[in-house]
Design a protein around this motif. Structure first.
Motif, PDB file in Angstrom:
ATOM      1  N   MET A 188       0.840  -1.195   0.000  1.00 22.30           N
ATOM      2  CA  MET A 188       0.000   0.000   0.000  1.00 22.30           C
ATOM      3  C   MET A 188       0.881   1.253   0.000  1.00 22.30           C
ATOM      4  N   GLY A 189       0.759   2.057  -1.049  1.00 20.69           N
ATOM      5  CA  GLY A 189       1.495   3.312  -1.082  1.00 20.69           C
ATOM      6  C   GLY A 189       2.718   3.302  -1.967  1.00 20.69           C
ATOM      7  N   HIS A 216       0.511  -4.559   3.329  1.00 16.32           N
ATOM      8  CA  HIS A 216       1.406  -3.828   4.230  1.00 16.32           C
ATOM      9  C   HIS A 216       1.826  -2.513   3.610  1.00 16.32           C
ATOM     10  N   GLN A 217       2.222  -1.615   4.489  1.00 14.94           N
ATOM     11  CA  GLN A 217       2.604  -0.272   4.073  1.00 14.94           C
ATOM     12  C   GLN A 217       3.920  -0.309   3.308  1.00 14.94           C
ATOM     13  N   GLN A 219       7.543   0.458   2.809  1.00 15.44           N
ATOM     14  CA  GLN A 219       8.664   0.789   3.685  1.00 15.44           C
ATOM     15  C   GLN A 219       9.897   1.016   2.830  1.00 15.44           C
ATOM     16  N   TYR A 240       2.892   7.234   4.271  1.00 18.18           N
ATOM     17  CA  TYR A 240       1.715   7.463   5.100  1.00 18.18           C
ATOM     18  C   TYR A 240       2.074   7.594   6.575  1.00 18.18           C
ATOM     19  N   TYR A 245      -2.755   6.032   7.487  1.00 16.97           N
ATOM     20  CA  TYR A 245      -2.732   4.676   6.925  1.00 16.97           C
ATOM     21  C   TYR A 245      -3.875   3.835   7.488  1.00 16.97           C
ATOM     22  N   VAL A 266       0.172  -4.726   8.191  1.00 11.61           N
ATOM     23  CA  VAL A 266       1.427  -3.985   8.277  1.00 11.61           C
ATOM     24  C   VAL A 266       2.588  -4.956   8.285  1.00 11.61           C
ATOM     25  N   TRP A 279       6.997   4.074  12.570  1.00 10.08           N
ATOM     26  CA  TRP A 279       5.791   4.227  13.383  1.00 10.08           C
ATOM     27  C   TRP A 279       5.998   3.782  14.832  1.00 10.08           C
TER      28      TRP A 279
END
Length: 306
Positions: A188-189, A216-217, A219, A240, A245, A266, A279
């Motif tokens: 995601m992103g 997952h975000q 990284q 994010y 997020y 995540v 985070w």
């Protein structure tokens, strides 16, 4: 008891086994076709496999030894637990089919292993291997996870995936039609993808016969090409913030087909490798915050599914 907000992977496993099961990662020494020149060189721009390989996963150790060291951590507390060998690092269906099958069989010969989870690319599932997995899935648990990462070809090209989204569609459909549990993995992103584009992933994935889904975000990891791209042009990335997020994931879940099983939201990369976002939150802490946000919004999986 509180109403379930989404389909949890743990509940899925409970429905398949009469005992506790745990994934044990295995690095069986595979490579990828976009690392060795068949599809490209250098691998995906975001990839550094050190970020998800546990300490016991080293290719100088046999599959038996990796399983033994991984299982020993859980055996003391849960003597009745059984295990799923998780072929995680790189492309775990890529190579001579007989050699690939022998690696699976090695894991299945380990006494406490009751099934396989196989991470791979959608352009690396030959018919012969799929036929083997179809027969195997009638005897033991088998889940094949495809790294889809994005449903937009321009993104896949930018991150050097070496395949198109149509390859993901074909692989997922072939695998599900063979009667095998089929999963997808999404980041995601990724650079160039707006919030609306990310939510379109939920719409497109919901059309496919998926059993499970991992999110997952994005990284940024040291020693990757993407890290160098970010250093050169940070404005080309949207990293994010945590609460931002969480809102994105809630919206994504609400647009998703109601019966897809959600395994993860995540990822946690080792601190010494992670550039951003930082985070400072563990997976279970993220899930608790996500559920709190879903309760606040009275959100649930599939509420906006069409």
């Amino acid at each position: 008891m509180e109403e379930k907000r989404y389909n949890e992977f743990g509940d899925f496993l409970k429905s398949r086994f009469p005992f506790k099961v745990q994934k044990i990662s295995v690095n069986a020494g595979f490579t990828c076709p976009n690392r060795n020149g068949e599809k490209g060189w250098g691998g995906c721009t975001y990839c550094n496999n050190q970020t998800f390989s546990p300490q016991y996963c080293h290719t100088d150790k046999s599959i038996d030894r990796q399983l033994s060291e991984g299982i020993s951590f859980f055996r003391r507390k849960y003597p009745e637990m059984r295990y799923l060998a998780y072929f995680q690092a790189y492309t775990n269906t890529y190579g001579d089919v007989a050699d690939v099958i022998e690696k699976y069989e090695q894991a299945l010969r380990y006494p406490e292993v009751v099934g396989l989870i196989i991470g791979t690319r959608p352009d690396c599932m030959p018919d012969e291997l799929l036929g083997y997995l179809r027969e195997l899935s009638r005897k033991v648990f088998v889940l094949v996870e495809y790294g889809v990462e994005s449903t937009f070809d321009e993104t896949l090209m930018r991150i050097n995936r070496g395949h198109r989204y149509s390859d993901s569609v074909k692989a997922i459909c072939r695998t599900a039609e063979a009667g095998i549990f089929t999963g997808a993995h999404m980041i995601m992103g990724l650079p160039g993808e707006s919030r609306n584009m990310i939510l379109q992933h939920a719409v497109k994935l919901s059309e496919l016969p998926l059993t499970t889904l991992k999110l997952h975000q994005l990284q940024l990891i040291r020693n990757t090409r993407m890290a160098a791209e970010y250093k050169k042009d940070p404005e080309g990335f949207h990293l994010y913030q945590l609460d931002e997020y969480i809102d994105l994931v809630v919206d994504f879940i609400e647009m998703l087909r109601p019966n897809i099983i959600l395994e993860r939201f995540v990822s946690q990369s080792p601190d010494e490798l992670l550039i951003a976002p930082r985070w400072g939150i563990k997976n279970h802490e993220f899930t608790a915050r996500l559920l709190r946000k879903m309760r606040e919004r009275n959100a649930s999986q599939g509420r906006l599914f069409k």
